[in-house]
Design a protein around this motif. Structure first.
Motif, PDB file in Angstrom:
ATOM      1  N   THR A  41      42.596  43.034  39.359  1.00 32.20           N
ATOM      2  CA  THR A  41      42.865  42.354  40.617  1.00 32.20           C
ATOM      3  C   THR A  41      43.758  41.158  40.303  1.00 32.20           C
ATOM      4  OG1 THR A  41      41.879  41.127  42.469  1.00 32.20           O
ATOM      5  CG2 THR A  41      40.772  40.968  40.352  1.00 32.20           C
ATOM      6  N   GLU A  43      43.325  38.536  42.486  1.00 33.69           N
ATOM      7  CA  GLU A  43      42.570  37.545  43.251  1.00 33.69           C
ATOM      8  C   GLU A  43      42.367  36.289  42.395  1.00 33.69           C
ATOM      9  OE1 GLU A  43      40.584  35.037  45.150  1.00 33.69           O
ATOM     10  OE2 GLU A  43      40.924  36.847  46.352  1.00 33.69           O
ATOM     11  N   CYS A 125      32.707  35.675  43.464  1.00 30.81           N
ATOM     12  CA  CYS A 125      33.797  35.470  42.517  1.00 30.81           C
ATOM     13  C   CYS A 125      33.244  35.335  41.100  1.00 30.81           C
ATOM     14  CB  CYS A 125      34.584  34.217  42.869  1.00 30.81           C
ATOM     15  SG  CYS A 125      35.398  34.286  44.480  1.00 30.81           S
ATOM     16  N   THR A 172      44.010  31.334  53.354  1.00 30.11           N
ATOM     17  CA  THR A 172      43.626  32.519  52.587  1.00 30.11           C
ATOM     18  C   THR A 172      42.350  33.135  53.154  1.00 30.11           C
ATOM     19  OG1 THR A 172      44.601  31.519  50.617  1.00 30.11           O
ATOM     20  CG2 THR A 172      43.114  33.374  50.268  1.00 30.11           C
ATOM     21  N   LYS A 177      38.541  39.467  49.152  1.00 30.74           N
ATOM     22  CA  LYS A 177      39.453  39.041  48.098  1.00 30.74           C
ATOM     23  C   LYS A 177      40.855  39.576  48.381  1.00 30.74           C
ATOM     24  CE  LYS A 177      35.636  38.832  44.831  1.00 30.74           C
ATOM     25  NZ  LYS A 177      34.965  39.425  43.681  1.00 30.74           N
ATOM     26  N   PRO A 181      48.243  37.221  45.758  1.00 28.50           N
ATOM     27  CA  PRO A 181      47.911  35.816  45.986  1.00 28.50           C
ATOM     28  C   PRO A 181      49.135  34.964  46.281  1.00 28.50           C
ATOM     29  CG  PRO A 181      47.959  36.260  43.645  1.00 28.50           C
ATOM     30  CD  PRO A 181      48.205  37.579  44.326  1.00 28.50           C
TER      31      PRO A 181
END
Length: 509
Positions: A41, A43, A125, A172, A177, A181
C-alpha cells in the motif's frame, strides 16, 4: 520483525525486463529503483511497514520531525521547534510556507488531523500499534502555526514517536485508507500501475531543497540476481537487498540496516518451557560460522535484539560463543528431571526473509540436534509465518522456535521491548512480572538513565528469561549505478530518501 522486515513476494521474473514493469530508459532525469516487492500500500499511516515506507517516507509525505539515523538526533521538518510544556503535553511550532501537492497550504490543523487519523481512528494503522500501542492522543491546533499533543501519561520520547506519523491534508479520507497519497514531500505520485511500476514526479512547489532527478520510477523483482543484473545492464540506478555474493562488485555497497535475526523460543510448551533447554539452544548456536559461511560476512554476531546506534544497546552484552559441551550438559540435566527433550521442536522460518535463510535454518537444526534435541524445519510463506509471529499465537502446534528478523528503525529500545519482551507483547510468547515492571520503568526515563535502564533489562532477558537466541545484526547490500552518488545508512532499507541521491560528476540530469 513485522514492521521493518520486507515481505517478499514472487513476481515470477527470469530476466531483467520481463513481466513486472519496465524501468524505462536511462535518460539522466529519471531515477530508476528496483525493489524486492510491490508495495502492499502507499497509505501514509502504514509507512512504518518497510515495503511502504521505502517509497513513501520523506519522498511523498513527511513527518513533523525526522530522526538522523547516524546521530540519533531529532531534526526539524514540518515542525521547526518542540518542547515539553506540561508533564503530559508537548507543543510544536509548525513550519510556515509549506504547500501540499494538491495546492492546499499546510497548517497545524493538518498536523492535528493526521495524528488523529493515524493514532485515534478505527483505520487500524500499523503505526498505531507499533509506535503508540493502545494509547490515544489528545491533539489540538492552537492556531495555524502551533500544535499541542497531550498523552495519557508522561512520554519523554513523544517527538520521536511522532516522527512516524506522516502528514496528510485534512481532506484525506478518514473512513478508508488511500491508494494514492498526497503529502508535502519532494515527489508526487504520477501513476501506480498495479503489478508493474510506480512513477513519481518532482513536486515543483516543494518547500525544501529540490531533488536532483525530475522523476523516479519503482519496479520490483523478487530474484536478487535479477536485481543485480539490472544495475549491471544499466536498467536501474538503485537495486535493494542484493545477495552477499555480489559484495565484491564496484557497483555494490554494504550498510548496517538495523535488522537483527534471532530464534524466538516459545516458552509455553515443553521442552522449551524449561530455561535450561533455552540456554542450551543459545549456547549451541555457531554465530560466527553462520555469519561467515551463510551470510557472506555481511553481519555481526549478536547477543541482543537491538543493534548499535539504538538507545538501549549495550556494548557490554557480547554474542555468546558456541559451547556444545555445555549445551549438551544442560539438555541432559533437564532430561534427568523429566523434561521431554526428545519431543519434536518445529523451527519455522520465512521464505525470502534474507539471503541464505533456508541454509541458516538447516544449520540451526543441525546445531540443535548436536546437543540432543529433536528438530524439524518448516519453511513458511509470509502469511503462515505471521500466524506464528503475532498474537493470538497458534495453539496445538507443539514447541516452536521461530526465526525472526527485527528492525528497530525508531532508534529506541522501547519499541523493541513493548513488542518482543513484555509478557503479553504482540510478538512475545511469555515473560516475567519483573521484566514487565522494568520495561515500564525504563519507558518513563530519558537521557543517560533511559539508556542504562534499557541496557540493563536487555541483559536481564538474557539471564532470567532467554526467550531469544540472538543470531546476528544484519547488513544490507545495495546496488548502485556508477551514474549516481548515494551513501546508504541504517534507515535506507525503510526509507530510501530520494533527495539524497545525486548524479555522478559529469552525468546529465
Amino acid at each position: 520483525m513485522l514492521l521493518a522486515g520486507a515481505v517478499l513476494m514472487s513476481s515470477g521474473c527470469a530476466v531483467a525486463n520481463s513481466a513486472g514493469g519496465d524501468t524505462g530508459r536511462a535518460d539522466g532525469r529519471t531515477l530508476r529503483v528496483v525493489l524486492t516487492q510491490e508495495p502492499p500500500t502507499l497509505e501514509p499511516c502504514e509507512a512504518s511497514l518497510t515495503g511502504t515506507g521505502v517509497v513513501v517516507r520523506s519522498n511523498i509525505t513527511e513527518p513533523l520531525v525526522e530522526r538522523d539515523p547516524t546521530s540519533g538526533e531529532l531534526n526539524p521538518l514540518l515542525a521547526t521547534t518542540w518542547k515539553q510544556t506540561a508533564p503530559r503535553t508537548w507543543t510544536f511550532d509548525i513550519r510556515s510556507g509549506v504547500t501540499f501537492q494538491n495546492g492546499a497550504p499546510f497548517t497545524a490543523k493538518d498536523a492535528a488531523f493526521s495524528i488523529d487519523r493515524a493514532v485515534n481512528s478505527d483505520l487500524a494503522c500499523n503505526v498505531e500499534g507499533y509506535v503508540f500501542g493502545n494509547d490515544d492522543l489528545e491533539v489540538e491546533a492552537v492556531n495555524d502555526g502551533r500544535l499541542t499533543v497531550t498523552t495519557e501519561k508522561p512520554d519523554p520520547i513523544l517527538p520521536l514517536r511522532l516522527s512516524f506519523v506522516e502528514i496528510v491534508p485534512r481532506t484525506t479520507d478518514t473512513e478508508a485508507k488511500v491508494r494514492v497519497p498526497v503529502g508535502t514531500g519532494p515527489y508526487a505520485v504520477r501513476s501506480w500501475q498495479a503489478g508493474a511500476a510506480i512513477s513519481l514526479d518532482r513536486f515543483d512547489g516543494y518547500w525544501g531543497e529540490a531533488p536532483a532527478f525530475a522523476r523516479a520510477r519503482y519496479v520490483w523483482r523478487s530474484d536478487a540476481s535479477v536485481r543485480a543484473a539490472m544495475i549491471d545492464k544499466g536498467e536501474a540506478e538503485i537495486a535493494v537487498a542484493l545477495d552477499p555474493m555480489e559484495a565484491e562488485k564496484d557497483t555494490t555497497v554494504a550498510y548496517p540496516n538495523n535488522e537483527t535475526t534471532a530464534l524466538r523460543l516459545d516458552g509455553r510448551e515443553p521442552p522449551l518451557d524449561d530455561i535450561r533447554v533455552r540456554r542450551a539452544i543459545d549456547s549451541a548456536v555457531d554465530r560466527d560460522g553462520i555469519v561467515d559461511a551463510l551470510l557472506g560476512g555481511l553481519a555481526e554476531p549478536a547477543g541482543q535484539l537491538v543493534p548499535p546506534g539504538v538507545v538501549g544497546h549495550s556494548d557490554g552484552i557480547e554474542a555468546p560463543r558456541q559451547d556444545v559441551a555445555e549445551a549438551r550438559a544442560l539438555v541432559r540435566e533437564a532430561e534427568a528431571d523429566g523434561v521431554p527433550t526428545d519431543r519434536q521442536i518445529t523451527l519455522v522460518a520465512r521464505n525470502g526473509m534474507f539471503s541464505g535463510v533456508s541454509e541458516t535454518a538447516e544449520a540451526l537444526q543441525y546445531q540443535m540436534r548436536q546437543i540432543g534435541l529433536n528438530v524439524r524445519v518448516r519453511m513458511a510463506d509470509t502469511a503462515t509465518h505471521l500466524q506464528y509471529q503475532l498474537r493470538p499465537l497458534p495453539e496445538d502446534v507443539g514447541p516452536v522456535a521461530l526465526l525472526i528478523m527485527h528492525g528497530n528503525q525508531a532508534g529506541d529500545a522501547a519499541f523493541t521491548t513493548s513488542q518482543y519482551l513484555l509478557s503479553d507483547g504482540p510478538q512475545s510468547t511469555f515473560g516475567t512480572e519483573t521484566l514487565d515492571r522494568r520495561i515500564a520503568e525504563a519507558g518513563a526515563l530519558s537521557g543517560h538513565e533511559r539508556q542504562q535502564a534499557f541496557a540493563g533489562l536487555l541483559a536481564e532477558q538474557n539471564e532470567s528469561v532467554v526467550q531469544y537466541a540472538h543470531l546476528a545484526h544484519m547488513n544490507g547490500l545495495l546496488g548502485l549505478s556508477p551514474s549516481i552518488r548515494y551513501e546508504p545508512d541504517s534507515a535506507t532499507g525503510d526509507e530510501l530518501r530520494l533527495t539524497e541521491v545525486r548524479p555522478a560528476e559529469g552525468a546529465k540530469h
